[in-house]
Motif scaffolding. Structure first.
Motif, PDB file in Angstrom:
ATOM      1  N   LEU A  37       0.834  -1.216   0.000  1.00 49.90           N
ATOM      2  CA  LEU A  37       0.000   0.000   0.000  1.00 49.90           C
ATOM      3  C   LEU A  37       0.863   1.258   0.000  1.00 49.90           C
ATOM      4  O   LEU A  37       1.938   1.273   0.597  1.00 49.90           O
ATOM      5  N   PRO A  38       0.457   2.304  -0.700  1.00 50.14           N
ATOM      6  CA  PRO A  38      -0.856   2.565  -1.303  1.00 50.14           C
ATOM      7  C   PRO A  38      -1.024   2.007  -2.717  1.00 50.14           C
ATOM      8  O   PRO A  38      -2.000   2.314  -3.399  1.00 50.14           O
ATOM      9  N   LEU A  39      -0.054   1.220  -3.182  1.00 44.75           N
ATOM     10  CA  LEU A  39      -0.146   0.640  -4.517  1.00 44.75           C
ATOM     11  C   LEU A  39      -1.014  -0.612  -4.472  1.00 44.75           C
ATOM     12  O   LEU A  39      -1.077  -1.314  -3.458  1.00 44.75           O
ATOM     13  N   ASN A  40      -1.667  -0.919  -5.605  1.00 48.02           N
ATOM     14  CA  ASN A  40      -2.328  -2.213  -5.701  1.00 48.02           C
ATOM     15  C   ASN A  40      -1.278  -3.256  -6.094  1.00 48.02           C
ATOM     16  O   ASN A  40      -0.123  -2.927  -6.386  1.00 48.02           O
ATOM     17  N   LYS A  41      -1.666  -4.534  -6.102  1.00 44.53           N
ATOM     18  CA  LYS A  41      -0.677  -5.595  -6.341  1.00 44.53           C
ATOM     19  C   LYS A  41      -0.020  -5.477  -7.706  1.00 44.53           C
ATOM     20  O   LYS A  41       1.184  -5.708  -7.861  1.00 44.53           O
ATOM     21  N   ARG A  42      -0.792  -5.098  -8.728  1.00 44.62           N
ATOM     22  CA  ARG A  42      -0.232  -4.975 -10.081  1.00 44.62           C
ATOM     23  C   ARG A  42       0.813  -3.864 -10.128  1.00 44.62           C
ATOM     24  O   ARG A  42       1.910  -4.050 -10.669  1.00 44.62           O
ATOM     25  N   GLU A  43       0.494  -2.718  -9.538  1.00 43.90           N
ATOM     26  CA  GLU A  43       1.440  -1.592  -9.510  1.00 43.90           C
ATOM     27  C   GLU A  43       2.693  -1.953  -8.716  1.00 43.90           C
ATOM     28  O   GLU A  43       3.818  -1.608  -9.107  1.00 43.90           O
ATOM     29  N   TYR A  44       2.497  -2.665  -7.607  1.00 45.41           N
ATOM     30  CA  TYR A  44       3.617  -3.025  -6.735  1.00 45.41           C
ATOM     31  C   TYR A  44       4.591  -3.957  -7.448  1.00 45.41           C
ATOM     32  O   TYR A  44       5.814  -3.736  -7.413  1.00 45.41           O
ATOM     33  N   PHE A  45       4.074  -4.992  -8.107  1.00 43.93           N
ATOM     34  CA  PHE A  45       4.960  -5.950  -8.786  1.00 43.93           C
ATOM     35  C   PHE A  45       5.610  -5.338 -10.016  1.00 43.93           C
ATOM     36  O   PHE A  45       6.732  -5.700 -10.370  1.00 43.93           O
ATOM     37  N   LYS A  46       4.946  -4.394 -10.638  1.00 44.42           N
ATOM     38  CA  LYS A  46       5.555  -3.675 -11.760  1.00 44.42           C
ATOM     39  C   LYS A  46       6.787  -2.917 -11.288  1.00 44.42           C
ATOM     40  O   LYS A  46       7.829  -2.896 -11.962  1.00 44.42           O
ATOM     41  N   ILE A  47       6.682  -2.283 -10.117  1.00 49.71           N
ATOM     42  CA  ILE A  47       7.813  -1.550  -9.550  1.00 49.71           C
ATOM     43  C   ILE A  47       8.941  -2.511  -9.176  1.00 49.71           C
ATOM     44  O   ILE A  47      10.118  -2.258  -9.460  1.00 49.71           O
TER      45      ILE A  47
END
Length: 267
Positions: A37-47
């Motif tokens: 958080l505050p990212l969703n799982k897709r955004e987090y794994f992209k990073i």
């Protein structure tokens, strides 16, 4: 303010008759909030993939943004139980503490923190955000990634918007060693079990085999930072890197430095 206060006491817009974590659980990372958080799982794994494979855009541009509406939505969407969850570092949890402190002061987190850094601690080269004399960061391909940009409207700022110098961090280490401020010793006490290796103070990681050793590290973009303090031996180590280090490398370097300093004290 009390550590046992629920965040609902200060964030009046939250739904009633629902459990929300206490300031203590947020400060010891036992609230149950996800580390992404505050990212969703897709955004987090992209990073994560970008950091592993050298994604320049992710290193250069701040992917962490949160306004009040998003903060409120994430709090209400992530339903938690009234228990001590197993330790999980949460930028989101630290951001909620910052927001609450800003509400109580009446000045917002950004101005409250700058005032505290300069007027309470005397750290004149430490501030929120970045200035023109900040070093640029570089990724593993030596691309110039500049600095992540932060502003007062970004409510995730309490989790990573501070810029400082090695000199100021060593000054801060000495303030903590000497416990010049009466509230500092309270932050150094064990408040939660933390991990196999560390107990938790308030924000500080405490070495489980010796709680006199305190540390904290982290990173944003291409930057890594670490501060370790041994209150008993009166030594401290700082690591500041403007190059993308490997995971926990700043901690390994910093703890190695701290260990060598302790040995020199013993001779």
């Amino acid at each position: 303010m009390s550590l046992n206060d629920s965040i609902q006491k200060y964030i009046k817009e939250l739904k009633k008759d629902t459990y929300y974590p206490t300031l203590l659980r947020l400060a010891t990372h036992s609230s149950g909030y996800s580390g992404s958080l505050p990212l969703n799982k897709r955004e987090y794994f992209k990073i994560l993939l970008g950091l592993i494979f050298g994604g320049r855009d992710l290193n250069k541009n701040n992917p962490l943004h949160m306004d009040f509406n998003k903060m409120k939505m994430l709090i209400e969407r992530n339903r938690l139980k009234e228990i001590d969850y197993s330790w999980k570092y949460s930028n989101f949890g630290i951001s909620l503490i910052g927001y609450v402190l800003g509400m109580v002061s009446g000045k917002g987190y950004w101005d409250t923190m700058d005032d505290f850094l300069h007027n309470e601690l005397g750290l004149n080269d430490t501030c929120l955000g970045s200035s023109n004399n900040n070093l640029h960061g570089y990724d593993r391909k030596n691309n110039d990634c500049d600095n992540w940009q932060w502003d007062k409207e970004n409510f995730i700022s309490p989790a990573g918007a501070v810029s400082s110098t090695a000199e100021d961090l060593l000054k801060y280490a000495k303030i903590n060693m000497d416990e010049d401020k009466p509230y500092l010793s309270f932050c150094h006490e064990k408040h939660s079990d933390g991990t196999k290796k560390f107990d938790m103070g308030l924000g500080w990681l405490l070495l489980k085999k010796n709680n006199n050793v305190m540390l904290h590290g982290g990173g944003t973009g291409c930057f890594s930072s670490f501060l370790g303090v041994d209150k008993e031996k009166k030594v401290a180590s700082v690591v500041l890197a403007n190059y993308r280090l490997g995971r926990n490398n700043d901690e390994h370097i910093g703890m190695s430095l701290l260990k060598s300093l302790k040995k020199s004290r013993d001779i």
